[in-house]
Design an enzyme around this catalytic site. Structure first.
Site, PDB file in Angstrom:
ATOM      1  N   LYS A 148     -47.947  21.090   8.374  1.00  0.00           N
ATOM      2  CA  LYS A 148     -48.974  20.214   8.967  1.00  0.00           C
ATOM      3  C   LYS A 148     -49.095  20.452  10.470  1.00  0.00           C
ATOM      4  CE  LYS A 148     -47.893  15.863  10.126  1.00  0.00           C
ATOM      5  NZ  LYS A 148     -48.131  15.417  11.509  1.00  0.00           N
ATOM      6  N   ASN A 149     -47.983  20.428  11.176  1.00  0.00           N
ATOM      7  CA  ASN A 149     -48.051  20.463  12.639  1.00  0.00           C
ATOM      8  C   ASN A 149     -48.455  21.825  13.187  1.00  0.00           C
ATOM      9  OD1 ASN A 149     -47.515  17.794  12.660  1.00  0.00           O
ATOM     10  ND2 ASN A 149     -45.324  18.029  13.046  1.00  0.00           N
TER      11      ASN A 149
ATOM     12  N   CYS B 112     -48.698   5.114  18.905  1.00  0.00           N
ATOM     13  CA  CYS B 112     -48.650   4.871  17.458  1.00  0.00           C
ATOM     14  C   CYS B 112     -47.335   4.180  17.148  1.00  0.00           C
ATOM     15  CB  CYS B 112     -48.796   6.184  16.689  1.00  0.00           C
ATOM     16  SG  CYS B 112     -47.304   7.180  16.746  1.00  0.00           S
TER      17      CYS B 112
ATOM     18  N   ARG C 161     -46.385   7.497  23.533  1.00  0.00           N
ATOM     19  CA  ARG C 161     -46.916   8.867  23.427  1.00  0.00           C
ATOM     20  C   ARG C 161     -48.009   9.153  24.471  1.00  0.00           C
ATOM     21  NH1 ARG C 161     -47.148  10.412  17.117  1.00  0.00           N
ATOM     22  NH2 ARG C 161     -46.904  12.501  17.950  1.00  0.00           N
TER      23      ARG C 161
ATOM     24  N   ASP D   2     -38.420  14.561  13.363  1.00  0.00           N
ATOM     25  CA  ASP D   2     -39.190  14.328  12.136  1.00  0.00           C
ATOM     26  C   ASP D   2     -38.320  14.304  10.886  1.00  0.00           C
ATOM     27  OD1 ASP D   2     -42.070  16.285  13.275  1.00  0.00           O
ATOM     28  OD2 ASP D   2     -41.310  14.305  13.818  1.00  0.00           O
TER      29      ASP D   2
ATOM     30  N   ARG E 130     -50.808  11.333   5.015  1.00  0.00           N
ATOM     31  CA  ARG E 130     -51.246  12.062   6.204  1.00  0.00           C
ATOM     32  C   ARG E 130     -50.484  13.371   6.353  1.00  0.00           C
ATOM     33  NH1 ARG E 130     -49.216   9.659  10.618  1.00  0.00           N
ATOM     34  NH2 ARG E 130     -49.756  11.677  11.494  1.00  0.00           N
TER      35      ARG E 130
HETATM   36  C1  EPZ Z   1     -45.417  16.743  17.859  1.00  0.00           C
HETATM   37  O1  EPZ Z   1     -45.906  15.546  18.453  1.00  0.00           O
HETATM   38  C2  EPZ Z   1     -45.505  16.519  16.347  1.00  0.00           C
HETATM   39  N1  EPZ Z   1     -46.878  16.242  15.984  1.00  0.00           N
HETATM   40  C3  EPZ Z   1     -44.627  15.335  15.966  1.00  0.00           C
HETATM   41  O2  EPZ Z   1     -44.642  15.222  14.542  1.00  0.00           O
HETATM   42  C4  EPZ Z   1     -43.206  15.618  16.388  1.00  0.00           C
HETATM   43  O3  EPZ Z   1     -42.421  14.487  16.136  1.00  0.00           O
HETATM   44  C5  EPZ Z   1     -43.160  15.916  17.897  1.00  0.00           C
HETATM   45  O4  EPZ Z   1     -44.049  16.999  18.215  1.00  0.00           O
HETATM   46  C6  EPZ Z   1     -41.769  16.312  18.359  1.00  0.00           C
HETATM   47  O5  EPZ Z   1     -41.291  17.369  17.641  1.00  0.00           O
HETATM   48  C7  EPZ Z   1     -47.743  17.274  15.865  1.00  0.00           C
HETATM   49  O6  EPZ Z   1     -47.438  18.422  16.081  1.00  0.00           O
HETATM   50  C8  EPZ Z   1     -49.131  16.928  15.449  1.00  0.00           C
HETATM   51  P1  EPZ Z   1     -44.250  15.725  22.059  1.00  0.00           P
HETATM   52  P2  EPZ Z   1     -46.250  15.488  20.024  1.00  0.00           P
HETATM   53  O7  EPZ Z   1     -45.407  15.911  22.955  1.00  0.00           O
HETATM   54  O8  EPZ Z   1     -46.849  16.766  20.413  1.00  0.00           O
HETATM   55  C9  EPZ Z   1     -43.324  12.478  25.411  1.00  0.00           C
HETATM   56  C10 EPZ Z   1     -44.769  14.120  12.472  1.00  0.00           C
HETATM   57  O9  EPZ Z   1     -44.068  13.248  11.946  1.00  0.00           O
HETATM   58  N2  EPZ Z   1     -44.536  12.989  26.093  1.00  0.00           N
HETATM   59  O10 EPZ Z   1     -43.266  16.819  21.944  1.00  0.00           O
HETATM   60  O11 EPZ Z   1     -46.961  14.257  20.287  1.00  0.00           O
HETATM   61  C11 EPZ Z   1     -43.686  11.721  24.124  1.00  0.00           C
HETATM   62  O12 EPZ Z   1     -44.044  10.403  24.395  1.00  0.00           O
HETATM   63  C12 EPZ Z   1     -45.156  14.017  13.956  1.00  0.00           C
HETATM   64  O13 EPZ Z   1     -45.197  15.109  11.883  1.00  0.00           O
HETATM   65  C13 EPZ Z   1     -44.863  12.500  27.339  1.00  0.00           C
HETATM   66  O14 EPZ Z   1     -44.170  11.658  27.884  1.00  0.00           O
HETATM   67  O15 EPZ Z   1     -44.764  15.367  20.593  1.00  0.00           O
HETATM   68  C14 EPZ Z   1     -42.421  11.839  23.317  1.00  0.00           C
HETATM   69  O16 EPZ Z   1     -41.536  10.826  23.669  1.00  0.00           O
HETATM   70  C15 EPZ Z   1     -44.694  12.743  14.570  1.00  0.00           C
HETATM   71  N3  EPZ Z   1     -45.993  12.956  27.937  1.00  0.00           N
HETATM   72  C16 EPZ Z   1     -41.900  13.203  23.722  1.00  0.00           C
HETATM   73  O17 EPZ Z   1     -42.545  13.565  24.937  1.00  0.00           O
HETATM   74  C17 EPZ Z   1     -46.805  13.898  27.352  1.00  0.00           C
HETATM   75  O18 EPZ Z   1     -47.837  14.273  27.927  1.00  0.00           O
HETATM   76  C18 EPZ Z   1     -42.167  14.288  22.680  1.00  0.00           C
HETATM   77  O19 EPZ Z   1     -43.544  14.347  22.463  1.00  0.00           O
HETATM   78  C19 EPZ Z   1     -46.456  14.377  26.090  1.00  0.00           C
HETATM   79  C20 EPZ Z   1     -45.312  13.909  25.471  1.00  0.00           C
END
Ligand code: EPZ
Length: 527
Positions: free
Chosen positions: A116-117, A213, A218, A405, A501
């Site tokens: 998915k991701n 969410c 996020r 995840d 989803r």
């Molecule tokens: C991706 O989310 C995945 N989603 C998530 O999978 C996964 O949990 C996550 O990466 C971590 O591996 C998709 O790829 C669609 P991050 P993403 O940006 O990109 C903080 C699932 O279950 N952050 O690495 O949103 C954020 O708040 C989903 O399949 C900032 O602070 O994850 C979080 O605490 C859930 N500022 C941390 O970084 C930013 O601009 C990691 O977020 C961006 C992120």
């Protein structure tokens, strides 16, 4: 206003226009699905039947559609009876739940679906392709369909390939808008990933903030800072991010340092930099396999990228990207979830279509619980359960650390392991909701902020009991399904709008290896 038109429904019965008017007036879903029914009288309503509205109860089913549990369709897979996943699907997933008879051993082999991701990021990346694109091994998920709608809202065409339902045919050569529609964006957090490609391709774009969410706030500050480092002018106003490329009329290659190796921010900067002027070096990037898959896809359509999968990525900007064909990697999180379904039920299980290297941290933790994992040739493995599951500790981290995840699924597993375990979530600040539901099933645990302390199985107590539980996010719901497989008695899991989803027919896959998992309509469920 009474309309004298008569409609011919798929069942051949003639429908009274008035009936459709009533439906339009009463049913928000019917309106969402048939927005133009009052505007263009010519368009026949596709295959909507009154029975799909909340007001109508679902008939007792022999062959059930996995999304709507409706028995009038010959095939169980929504896409096979041209059931286009969208709001309707979410609504119908909300109206169904899984009923699980626990304590059954599983047996057999499951083929893992596409990731998915990776698929979501690659779909966004297709916006940079000026020729048609075919993606293979694309999972049949609500999120993938919703990302398709985001692309369609800027003028791309996105179709499932009629011959291979796991392939998507995309054509982004003629975009008609530089900003996606609000309706499409609000359905999917990952829709924010279109900001990089749309800005780079059109020189400007406006994308609503994705908002938080169930698992955390996020924010997208790192995405925005990355785009600004490439020369973009970014303004956030009324919940919308407005970005333009600045006076030179194009983005400019540059050094970008990410404060945190965010997956999404890394993907946004990569997709913006591939058609920027000059060289970009991005440091402290995310190293997830999905990042490498996005980079490999972009290179396959003409981008110049080095270092994906390491801490530093270097990109040489090119003028444009062409089209082609690309196959998405298997889903390591689905593979991990299926492995836990075997471990938690003490079952032998084979998985095919896996990439061993992507599973290292998951396999290591499963081995610590006593499981044996045997890799057979390059894309199959076998899990052999231990006589007794042992406790271990989990701490989530960015890749190659233990994936957040998989945290919920392992928490479910460790509630039935011998001895105490600690599960610490460090990536998202609000990803513990499933712990309370596991307590409902008799798990002895306590939670302090993002750390759960599990007692596991002890001399005087142990094991999970069937109960009615509800997931509030994708992986949390999956964990409750796994707990239900191990629990004594019947477990009813709600929250399938989250599960659908991100899991491609999980309940069917579990049934195919002997689990007693049934999707039932909440309207028919008797407590
Ligand atoms: C991706 O989310 C995945 N989603 C998530 O999978 C996964 O949990 C996550 O990466 C971590 O591996 C998709 O790829 C669609 P991050 P993403 O940006 O990109 C903080 C699932 O279950 N952050 O690495 O949103 C954020 O708040 C989903 O399949 C900032 O602070 O994850 C979080 O605490 C859930 N500022 C941390 O970084 C930013 O601009 C990691 O977020 C961006 C992120």
């Amino acid at each position: 206003m009474v309309i004298q038109h008569r409609y011919k429904s798929p069942s051949g019965k003639v429908q009274q226009a008035q009936q459709l008017e009533n439906l339009y007036a009463k049913c928000p879903l019917f309106r969402a699905r048939n927005p133009s029914i009052l505007s263009s009288r010519q368009r026949l309503p596709p295959r909507w039947k009154p029975a799909n509205c909340r007001k109508y109860t679902l008939p007792s089913a022999n062959v059930k559609c996995r999304a709507c549990a409706d028995s009038r369709f010959s095939s169980t897979s929504p896409s096979k009876h041209s059931h286009k996943p969208n709001n309707e699907e979410n609504f119908l997933s909300e109206r169904t739940m899984l009923q699980i008879h626990g304590g059954k051993r599983l047996e057999g082999e499951v083929k893992v679906s596409g990731a998915k991701n990776a698929a979501l990021a690659i779909q966004a990346g297709c916006l940079l392709c000026e020729q048609p694109m075919v993606l293979h091994n694309v999972p049949d998920l609500v999120d993938v369909a919703n990302m398709g709608e985001v692309l369609q809202s800027v003028g791309a065409s996105v179709e499932r390939d009629g011959h291979d339902s796991n392939s998507l045919v995309l054509n982004c050569s003629e975009l008609t808008s530089s900003s996606p529609s609000l309706e499409s964006v609000v359905k999917l957090r990952a829709s924010f990933l279109v900001i990089g490609p749309l800005l780079a391709r059109n020189g400007e774009t406006s994308v609503p903030l994705p908002g938080g969410c169930a698992i955390g706030a996020r924010p997208v500050n790192l995405h925005i800072r990355g785009l600004e480092a490439l020369g973009a002018k970014v303004e956030v106003k009324d919940g919308v991010v407005h970005a333009t490329v600045g006076p030179e009329g194009t983005l400019r290659g540059s050094r970008v340092y990410l404060e945190y190796p965010s997956v999404g921010a890394t993907e946004t900067v990569i997709m913006a930099a591939v058609v920027a002027e000059g060289e970009t070096v991005i440091e402290n990037v995310a190293q997830e396999p999905e990042i490498v898959d996005l980079a490999n896809f972009l290179v396959s359509v003409g981008a110049r990228i080095r270092g994906a999968g390491t801490k530093v990525i270097t990109i040489q900007g090119v003028r444009s990207l062409h089209g082609g064909e690309y196959t998405v990697i298997p889903d390591r999180v689905e593979a991990g979830t299926l492995l836990v379904s075997a471990a938690i039920t003490y079952s032998n299980l084979w998985l095919s279509s896996i990439v061993p290297a992507h599973l290292t941290s998951i396999v290591t933790k499963l081995e610590e619980t006593g499981c044996q994992i045997k890799f057979k040739d390059d894309n199959r493995l076998e899990l052999i359960p231990p006589p007794e599951l042992l406790s271990t500790d989990i701490r989530t981290l960015p890749y190659p650390g233990f994936p957040t995840d998989m945290q919920a699924q392992f928490m479910a597993l460790l509630t039935v392991a011998k001895g105490p375990s600690v599960v610490q979530e460090t990536v998202f600040e609000g990803r513990m909701a499933h712990a309370l539901e596991l307590q409902q099933m008799g798990a002895r645990l306590s939670v302090a902020e993002s750390t759960a302390f599990l007692e596991g199985i002890q001399e005087d107590h142990g094991g999970l009991q069937g109960a009615s539980v509800a997931g509030s996010d994708l992986r949390g719901t999956a964990a409750l399904v796994l707990a239900g497989l191990a629990a004594e008695g019947i477990t009813k899991v709600q929250g399938l709008q989250h599960l659908d989803r991100g899991y491609d027919k999980l309940d069917q896959k579990l049934r195919s290896i002997g689990a007693s998992v049934e999707r039932i309509s909440m309207d028919n469920a008797k407590d």
